[in-house]
Design a protein around this motif. Structure first.
Motif, PDB file in Angstrom:
ATOM      1  N   PRO A  35      39.145 -15.790 -20.559  1.00  0.00           N
ATOM      2  CA  PRO A  35      39.366 -15.044 -19.156  1.00  0.00           C
ATOM      3  C   PRO A  35      38.078 -13.829 -19.063  1.00  0.00           C
ATOM      4  CG  PRO A  35      41.345 -14.395 -20.549  1.00  0.00           C
ATOM      5  CD  PRO A  35      40.554 -15.661 -21.287  1.00  0.00           C
ATOM      6  N   LEU A  36      37.726 -13.593 -20.129  1.00  0.00           N
ATOM      7  CA  LEU A  36      36.596 -12.441 -20.241  1.00  0.00           C
ATOM      8  C   LEU A  36      35.163 -12.774 -19.889  1.00  0.00           C
ATOM      9  CD1 LEU A  36      37.732 -10.492 -23.545  1.00  0.00           C
ATOM     10  CD2 LEU A  36      38.140  -9.834 -21.335  1.00  0.00           C
ATOM     11  N   TYR A  37      34.688 -11.962 -19.227  1.00  0.00           N
ATOM     12  CA  TYR A  37      33.244 -11.927 -18.763  1.00  0.00           C
ATOM     13  C   TYR A  37      32.533 -10.795 -18.476  1.00  0.00           C
ATOM     14  CZ  TYR A  37      33.842  -9.744 -14.386  1.00  0.00           C
ATOM     15  OH  TYR A  37      33.851  -8.625 -13.355  1.00  0.00           O
ATOM     16  N   ALA A  38      31.208 -10.891 -18.771  1.00  0.00           N
ATOM     17  CA  ALA A  38      30.404  -9.863 -18.365  1.00  0.00           C
ATOM     18  C   ALA A  38      29.233 -10.268 -17.792  1.00  0.00           C
ATOM     19  CB  ALA A  38      29.829  -9.474 -19.892  1.00  0.00           C
ATOM     20  N   ASP A  39      28.650  -9.493 -16.748  1.00  0.00           N
ATOM     21  CA  ASP A  39      27.546  -9.743 -15.823  1.00  0.00           C
ATOM     22  C   ASP A  39      26.579  -8.864 -15.962  1.00  0.00           C
ATOM     23  OD1 ASP A  39      26.209  -9.800 -13.064  1.00  0.00           O
ATOM     24  OD2 ASP A  39      27.535 -11.457 -12.766  1.00  0.00           O
ATOM     25  N   ILE A  40      24.996  -9.267 -15.979  1.00  0.00           N
ATOM     26  CA  ILE A  40      24.047  -8.100 -15.886  1.00  0.00           C
ATOM     27  C   ILE A  40      23.061  -8.490 -14.782  1.00  0.00           C
ATOM     28  CG2 ILE A  40      22.779  -9.161 -17.517  1.00  0.00           C
ATOM     29  CD1 ILE A  40      21.924  -6.388 -18.623  1.00  0.00           C
ATOM     30  N   ARG A  41      22.377  -7.701 -13.955  1.00  0.00           N
ATOM     31  CA  ARG A  41      21.537  -7.974 -13.048  1.00  0.00           C
ATOM     32  C   ARG A  41      20.520  -6.892 -13.075  1.00  0.00           C
ATOM     33  NH1 ARG A  41      25.540 -10.454  -8.280  1.00  0.00           N
ATOM     34  NH2 ARG A  41      27.024 -11.548  -9.879  1.00  0.00           N
ATOM     35  N   GLU A  70      22.384  -3.652 -11.917  1.00  0.00           N
ATOM     36  CA  GLU A  70      23.993  -3.962 -11.693  1.00  0.00           C
ATOM     37  C   GLU A  70      24.253  -4.349 -13.255  1.00  0.00           C
ATOM     38  OE1 GLU A  70      25.994  -5.201  -8.335  1.00  0.00           O
ATOM     39  OE2 GLU A  70      23.703  -6.013  -7.602  1.00  0.00           O
ATOM     40  N   GLY A  71      25.457  -4.006 -13.294  1.00  0.00           N
ATOM     41  CA  GLY A  71      26.433  -4.554 -14.525  1.00  0.00           C
ATOM     42  C   GLY A  71      27.826  -4.466 -14.462  1.00  0.00           C
ATOM     43  N   PHE A  72      28.795  -5.361 -14.714  1.00  0.00           N
ATOM     44  CA  PHE A  72      30.139  -4.964 -14.649  1.00  0.00           C
ATOM     45  C   PHE A  72      30.883  -6.088 -15.598  1.00  0.00           C
ATOM     46  CE2 PHE A  72      28.267  -7.146 -11.181  1.00  0.00           C
ATOM     47  CZ  PHE A  72      28.906  -8.571 -10.984  1.00  0.00           C
ATOM     48  N   ALA A  73      32.006  -5.931 -16.061  1.00  0.00           N
ATOM     49  CA  ALA A  73      32.711  -6.966 -16.823  1.00  0.00           C
ATOM     50  C   ALA A  73      34.429  -6.565 -16.552  1.00  0.00           C
ATOM     51  CB  ALA A  73      32.368  -6.627 -18.123  1.00  0.00           C
ATOM     52  N   GLY A  74      35.104  -7.693 -16.962  1.00  0.00           N
ATOM     53  CA  GLY A  74      36.267  -7.696 -16.994  1.00  0.00           C
ATOM     54  C   GLY A  74      36.967  -9.241 -17.319  1.00  0.00           C
ATOM     55  N   THR A  75      37.873  -9.412 -16.415  1.00  0.00           N
ATOM     56  CA  THR A  75      38.371 -10.810 -16.358  1.00  0.00           C
ATOM     57  C   THR A  75      38.417 -11.422 -15.171  1.00  0.00           C
ATOM     58  OG1 THR A  75      40.689  -9.950 -15.647  1.00  0.00           O
ATOM     59  CG2 THR A  75      40.179 -10.051 -18.023  1.00  0.00           C
ATOM     60  N   ILE A  76      38.629 -12.748 -15.125  1.00  0.00           N
ATOM     61  CA  ILE A  76      38.655 -13.611 -13.814  1.00  0.00           C
ATOM     62  C   ILE A  76      40.085 -14.269 -13.585  1.00  0.00           C
ATOM     63  CG2 ILE A  76      36.048 -14.195 -13.877  1.00  0.00           C
ATOM     64  CD1 ILE A  76      37.085 -17.008 -14.812  1.00  0.00           C
ATOM     65  N   THR A  77      40.399 -14.462 -12.441  1.00  0.00           N
ATOM     66  CA  THR A  77      41.453 -15.583 -12.075  1.00  0.00           C
ATOM     67  C   THR A  77      40.825 -16.423 -11.182  1.00  0.00           C
ATOM     68  OG1 THR A  77      42.129 -13.971 -10.264  1.00  0.00           O
ATOM     69  CG2 THR A  77      43.336 -13.836 -12.452  1.00  0.00           C
ATOM     70  N   ALA A  86      37.743  -9.381 -11.718  1.00  0.00           N
ATOM     71  CA  ALA A  86      38.284  -7.900 -11.865  1.00  0.00           C
ATOM     72  C   ALA A  86      37.253  -7.173 -12.693  1.00  0.00           C
ATOM     73  CB  ALA A  86      39.764  -8.102 -12.456  1.00  0.00           C
ATOM     74  N   ARG A  87      36.688  -6.166 -11.890  1.00  0.00           N
ATOM     75  CA  ARG A  87      35.612  -5.445 -12.579  1.00  0.00           C
ATOM     76  C   ARG A  87      36.573  -4.172 -13.340  1.00  0.00           C
ATOM     77  NH1 ARG A  87      30.356  -5.122  -8.827  1.00  0.00           N
ATOM     78  NH2 ARG A  87      30.455  -7.387  -7.987  1.00  0.00           N
ATOM     79  N   ASP A  88      36.777  -4.474 -14.446  1.00  0.00           N
ATOM     80  CA  ASP A  88      37.492  -3.434 -15.415  1.00  0.00           C
ATOM     81  C   ASP A  88      36.385  -2.281 -15.629  1.00  0.00           C
ATOM     82  OD1 ASP A  88      39.447  -4.973 -15.458  1.00  0.00           O
ATOM     83  OD2 ASP A  88      39.335  -5.934 -17.640  1.00  0.00           O
ATOM     84  N   ILE A  89      35.250  -2.670 -15.746  1.00  0.00           N
ATOM     85  CA  ILE A  89      34.189  -1.513 -15.932  1.00  0.00           C
ATOM     86  C   ILE A  89      33.034  -1.844 -14.771  1.00  0.00           C
ATOM     87  CG2 ILE A  89      34.533  -0.705 -18.063  1.00  0.00           C
ATOM     88  CD1 ILE A  89      32.238  -2.276 -19.301  1.00  0.00           C
ATOM     89  N   ASN A  90      32.309  -1.217 -14.320  1.00  0.00           N
ATOM     90  CA  ASN A  90      31.266  -1.183 -13.201  1.00  0.00           C
ATOM     91  C   ASN A  90      30.086  -0.144 -13.343  1.00  0.00           C
ATOM     92  OD1 ASN A  90      29.995  -2.617 -11.262  1.00  0.00           O
ATOM     93  ND2 ASN A  90      31.349  -1.437  -9.689  1.00  0.00           N
ATOM     94  N   TRP A  91      28.899  -0.748 -13.561  1.00  0.00           N
ATOM     95  CA  TRP A  91      27.991   0.255 -13.735  1.00  0.00           C
ATOM     96  C   TRP A  91      27.891   1.340 -12.441  1.00  0.00           C
ATOM     97  CZ3 TRP A  91      22.057   0.849 -13.066  1.00  0.00           C
ATOM     98  CH2 TRP A  91      21.727   1.841 -14.043  1.00  0.00           C
ATOM     99  N   HIS A  92      28.044   0.851 -11.443  1.00  0.00           N
ATOM    100  CA  HIS A  92      27.921   1.525 -10.092  1.00  0.00           C
ATOM    101  C   HIS A  92      29.198   2.303  -9.647  1.00  0.00           C
ATOM    102  CE1 HIS A  92      23.939   1.129  -9.322  1.00  0.00           C
ATOM    103  NE2 HIS A  92      23.811  -0.130  -9.649  1.00  0.00           N
ATOM    104  N   GLY A  93      30.220   2.182 -10.541  1.00  0.00           N
ATOM    105  CA  GLY A  93      31.539   2.904 -10.354  1.00  0.00           C
ATOM    106  C   GLY A  93      32.490   1.907  -9.695  1.00  0.00           C
TER     107      GLY A  93
END
Length: 248
Positions: A35-41, A70-77, A86-93
Protein backbone atom coordinates in the motif's frame (compact mmCIF):
# COMPACT_ATOMS: atom_id res chain seq x y z
CA UNK A 1 -11.12 -4.11 -13.31
CA UNK A 2 -7.92 -2.64 -11.84
CA UNK A 3 -6.83 -3.63 -8.33
CA UNK A 4 -3.96 -2.56 -6.12
CA UNK A 5 -1.92 -5.53 -7.31
CA UNK A 6 -1.91 -4.08 -10.84
CA UNK A 7 -0.28 -0.87 -9.59
CA UNK A 8 2.77 -2.42 -7.95
CA UNK A 9 6.11 -1.35 -9.42
CA UNK A 10 7.99 1.66 -10.72
CA UNK A 11 5.97 3.89 -13.04
CA UNK A 12 7.27 6.78 -15.15
CA UNK A 13 4.83 9.32 -16.51
CA UNK A 14 4.88 9.77 -20.29
CA UNK A 15 2.46 12.67 -20.55
CA UNK A 16 -0.16 14.77 -18.79
CA UNK A 17 -3.11 16.27 -20.66
CA UNK A 18 -5.55 18.72 -19.08
CA UNK A 19 -7.62 21.65 -20.34
CA UNK A 20 -5.14 24.29 -21.51
CA UNK A 21 -2.10 22.24 -20.51
CA UNK A 22 0.01 19.43 -21.89
CA UNK A 23 3.25 18.19 -20.31
CA UNK A 24 5.63 15.63 -21.77
CA UNK A 25 8.89 16.86 -20.21
CA UNK A 26 8.50 16.85 -16.41
CA UNK A 27 10.42 13.92 -14.90
CA UNK A 28 7.67 12.12 -12.94
CA UNK A 29 8.24 8.84 -11.09
CA UNK A 30 5.85 6.87 -8.87
CA UNK A 31 7.10 3.81 -7.01
CA UNK A 32 4.62 1.47 -5.33
CA UNK A 33 5.06 -1.57 -3.07
CA UNK A 34 2.15 -2.95 -1.07
CA UNK A 35 0.00 0.00 0.00
CA UNK A 36 2.99 2.35 0.33
CA UNK A 37 4.05 4.72 -2.45
CA UNK A 38 6.28 7.71 -3.12
CA UNK A 39 6.06 10.20 -6.00
CA UNK A 40 8.51 12.82 -7.31
CA UNK A 41 8.00 15.38 -10.11
CA UNK A 42 10.95 17.46 -11.30
CA UNK A 43 10.52 19.91 -14.22
CA UNK A 44 13.02 19.58 -17.04
CA UNK A 45 13.56 23.35 -17.13
CA UNK A 46 15.42 24.24 -13.93
CA UNK A 47 17.71 27.16 -13.09
CA UNK A 48 21.44 26.78 -13.62
CA UNK A 49 23.48 26.42 -10.45
CA UNK A 50 26.67 28.00 -11.78
CA UNK A 51 28.67 29.54 -8.95
CA UNK A 52 26.23 28.40 -6.27
CA UNK A 53 27.15 25.87 -3.59
CA UNK A 54 23.83 25.70 -1.73
CA UNK A 55 20.21 26.74 -1.97
CA UNK A 56 20.95 29.89 0.03
CA UNK A 57 23.15 31.13 -2.83
CA UNK A 58 20.24 31.17 -5.30
CA UNK A 59 18.12 34.20 -6.16
CA UNK A 60 14.43 34.35 -5.24
CA UNK A 61 13.57 33.79 -8.91
CA UNK A 62 15.75 30.66 -9.05
CA UNK A 63 14.22 29.34 -5.82
CA UNK A 64 10.71 30.00 -7.14
CA UNK A 65 11.61 27.91 -10.18
CA UNK A 66 12.78 25.04 -7.95
CA UNK A 67 9.46 25.22 -6.10
CA UNK A 68 7.74 24.05 -9.29
CA UNK A 69 8.84 20.53 -8.33
CA UNK A 70 6.45 18.23 -6.49
CA UNK A 71 6.80 15.34 -4.08
CA UNK A 72 4.40 13.38 -1.91
CA UNK A 73 4.01 9.94 -0.33
CA UNK A 74 1.70 7.76 1.70
CA UNK A 75 -0.72 4.94 0.97
CA UNK A 76 -3.18 4.03 -1.77
CA UNK A 77 -6.60 2.46 -1.76
CA UNK A 78 -8.21 1.03 -4.89
CA UNK A 79 -11.98 0.53 -5.23
CA UNK A 80 -13.73 -0.19 -8.55
CA UNK A 81 -10.57 0.74 -10.49
CA UNK A 82 -10.39 4.13 -8.75
CA UNK A 83 -7.05 4.69 -7.00
CA UNK A 84 -6.92 7.24 -4.21
CA UNK A 85 -3.52 8.50 -3.09
CA UNK A 86 -3.42 9.55 0.57
CA UNK A 87 -0.72 12.17 0.84
CA UNK A 88 0.62 11.56 4.34
CA UNK A 89 3.39 13.99 3.46
CA UNK A 90 3.35 16.53 0.65
CA UNK A 91 6.13 18.95 -0.33
CA UNK A 92 3.62 21.70 -1.05
CA UNK A 93 1.62 21.22 2.13
CA UNK A 94 -1.84 19.85 2.77
CA UNK A 95 -3.55 19.37 -0.62
CA UNK A 96 -6.79 21.20 -1.39
CA UNK A 97 -8.74 18.10 -2.42
CA UNK A 98 -8.74 14.34 -2.87
CA UNK A 99 -6.19 12.88 -5.29
CA UNK A 100 -8.02 10.09 -7.14
CA UNK A 101 -7.84 8.62 -10.61
CA UNK A 102 -9.75 6.04 -12.62
CA UNK A 103 -7.14 3.53 -13.76
CA UNK A 104 -7.12 1.39 -16.92
CA UNK A 105 -4.64 -0.19 -19.31
CA UNK A 106 -4.41 0.78 -22.97
CA UNK A 107 -3.77 -1.66 -25.83
CA UNK A 108 0.01 -1.17 -25.46
CA UNK A 109 -0.09 -2.16 -21.78
CA UNK A 110 0.54 1.35 -20.45
CA UNK A 111 -1.44 2.61 -17.47
CA UNK A 112 -3.97 5.40 -18.08
CA UNK A 113 -5.12 7.61 -15.22
CA UNK A 114 -8.23 9.75 -15.72
CA UNK A 115 -8.97 12.33 -13.05
CA UNK A 116 -12.00 11.74 -10.83
CA UNK A 117 -12.18 15.13 -9.09
CA UNK A 118 -10.36 17.12 -11.78
CA UNK A 119 -10.26 16.99 -15.57
CA UNK A 120 -6.94 15.47 -16.64
CA UNK A 121 -5.37 12.33 -18.06
CA UNK A 122 -1.93 10.84 -17.47
CA UNK A 123 -0.12 8.00 -19.20
CA UNK A 124 2.23 5.88 -17.08
CA UNK A 125 4.76 3.32 -18.31
CA UNK A 126 6.07 0.47 -16.18
CA UNK A 127 9.82 0.36 -15.64
CA UNK A 128 11.69 -2.96 -15.95
CA UNK A 129 12.91 -3.39 -12.36
CA UNK A 130 10.09 -4.40 -10.03
CA UNK A 131 9.82 -2.89 -6.59
CA UNK A 132 11.06 -5.16 -3.82
CA UNK A 133 10.31 -3.37 -0.52
CA UNK A 134 8.76 -0.29 1.04
CA UNK A 135 9.26 1.13 4.51
CA UNK A 136 7.85 3.88 6.64
CA UNK A 137 10.89 5.72 7.98
CA UNK A 138 11.50 8.51 10.46
CA UNK A 139 14.37 10.50 11.91
CA UNK A 140 15.15 13.96 13.33
CA UNK A 141 11.54 15.11 13.23
CA UNK A 142 10.92 13.94 9.66
CA UNK A 143 8.95 10.94 8.51
CA UNK A 144 8.11 9.43 5.20
CA UNK A 145 8.33 6.50 2.82
CA UNK A 146 11.23 4.69 1.17
CA UNK A 147 10.44 2.45 -1.79
CA UNK A 148 13.13 0.19 -3.25
CA UNK A 149 13.62 -1.87 -6.37
CA UNK A 150 16.64 -3.89 -7.41
CA UNK A 151 18.35 -0.80 -8.86
CA UNK A 152 16.30 2.25 -7.88
CA UNK A 153 15.02 3.99 -4.76
CA UNK A 154 12.56 6.76 -4.07
CA UNK A 155 12.88 8.47 -0.69
CA UNK A 156 10.22 10.88 0.55
CA UNK A 157 10.91 12.67 3.83
CA UNK A 158 8.75 15.44 5.20
CA UNK A 159 6.47 16.72 7.92
CA UNK A 160 2.78 15.83 8.02
CA UNK A 161 0.46 18.86 7.92
CA UNK A 162 3.17 21.07 6.43
CA UNK A 163 1.80 24.59 5.74
CA UNK A 164 0.74 25.28 2.17
CA UNK A 165 3.64 26.54 0.07
CA UNK A 166 1.64 29.12 -1.89
CA UNK A 167 2.69 32.10 0.31
CA UNK A 168 6.36 31.10 0.00
CA UNK A 169 6.13 30.91 -3.78
CA UNK A 170 4.30 34.25 -3.97
CA UNK A 171 6.99 35.95 -1.86
CA UNK A 172 9.78 34.50 -3.99
CA UNK A 173 8.09 35.74 -7.15
CA UNK A 174 7.94 39.19 -5.58
CA UNK A 175 11.70 39.05 -5.06
CA UNK A 176 11.87 38.37 -1.33
CA UNK A 177 13.16 35.32 0.52
CA UNK A 178 10.77 34.20 3.30
CA UNK A 179 12.16 33.19 6.68
CA UNK A 180 10.27 29.88 6.44
CA UNK A 181 12.14 28.78 3.30
CA UNK A 182 14.92 26.81 5.10
CA UNK A 183 12.29 24.83 7.01
CA UNK A 184 10.46 24.07 3.77
CA UNK A 185 13.62 22.70 2.14
CA UNK A 186 14.23 20.48 5.19
CA UNK A 187 11.87 18.06 3.42
CA UNK A 188 13.47 15.89 0.75
CA UNK A 189 12.16 13.91 -2.21
CA UNK A 190 14.86 11.94 -4.00
CA UNK A 191 14.91 9.38 -6.82
CA UNK A 192 18.17 7.56 -7.29
CA UNK A 193 20.19 4.53 -8.24
CA UNK A 194 20.42 1.71 -5.69
CA UNK A 195 23.40 -0.64 -5.75
CA UNK A 196 24.37 -3.04 -2.96
CA UNK A 197 22.86 -0.89 -0.22
CA UNK A 198 24.17 2.43 -1.54
CA UNK A 199 21.85 5.08 -3.00
CA UNK A 200 23.02 7.86 -5.34
CA UNK A 201 20.62 10.71 -6.07
CA UNK A 202 19.52 11.20 -9.67
CA UNK A 203 16.63 13.63 -9.17
CA UNK A 204 15.95 15.64 -6.01
CA UNK A 205 13.91 18.60 -4.84
CA UNK A 206 17.29 19.94 -3.64
CA UNK A 207 19.33 19.79 -6.88
CA UNK A 208 22.62 20.11 -4.99
CA UNK A 209 22.14 16.51 -3.84
CA UNK A 210 21.99 15.11 -7.36
CA UNK A 211 24.97 12.91 -8.20
CA UNK A 212 25.83 12.42 -4.53
CA UNK A 213 25.63 9.35 -2.33
CA UNK A 214 22.64 10.10 -0.11
CA UNK A 215 21.42 6.76 1.26
CA UNK A 216 23.08 3.77 2.90
CA UNK A 217 21.50 0.60 4.25
CA UNK A 218 22.56 -0.40 7.77
CA UNK A 219 21.74 -3.24 10.14
CA UNK A 220 19.32 -0.92 11.97
CA UNK A 221 17.70 0.71 8.95
CA UNK A 222 19.11 3.41 6.69
CA UNK A 223 21.27 6.52 6.93
CA UNK A 224 20.47 9.55 4.79
CA UNK A 225 23.34 11.95 4.04
CA UNK A 226 21.58 15.16 3.05
CA UNK A 227 22.27 18.91 3.11
CA UNK A 228 20.29 21.78 4.59
CA UNK A 229 19.32 25.09 2.97
CA UNK A 230 22.77 26.49 3.71
CA UNK A 231 24.66 23.49 2.34
CA UNK A 232 25.65 22.10 5.74
CA UNK A 233 25.73 18.28 5.93
CA UNK A 234 22.60 16.83 7.50
CA UNK A 235 22.92 13.19 8.54
CA UNK A 236 19.72 11.38 9.50
CA UNK A 237 19.55 7.86 10.91
CA UNK A 238 16.27 6.59 9.51
CA UNK A 239 14.41 4.15 11.68
CA UNK A 240 11.88 1.77 10.16
CA UNK A 241 8.53 1.68 11.91
CA UNK A 242 5.12 -0.04 11.53
CA UNK A 243 6.23 -2.16 8.64
CA UNK A 244 3.90 -4.99 7.67
CA UNK A 245 5.10 -7.82 5.47
CA UNK A 246 3.56 -7.89 2.02
CA UNK A 247 3.85 -11.10 0.06
CA UNK A 248 4.48 -10.61 -3.65
Amino acid sequence: MIGSGDLQGHWQRIWLRAPGREDETTRVHWMQFGPLYADIRIPLDRPTLDGAKALCDLTPAQLASLMAAEGFAGTITVVDSICTWARDINWHGTPDGVDAGLMSFDVAGDLVEDGVHAEYAELWRSQPAKTTAAHRVQGKGLEGVLVLSQNQFLLALGTPDLPNSAPLIAALREGTQPDALPAHFASHYILGDWDQGIGTARLATNPFLEGRQVLTATAQGFVAELADFYGAPHRIELQIYAVPHWAR
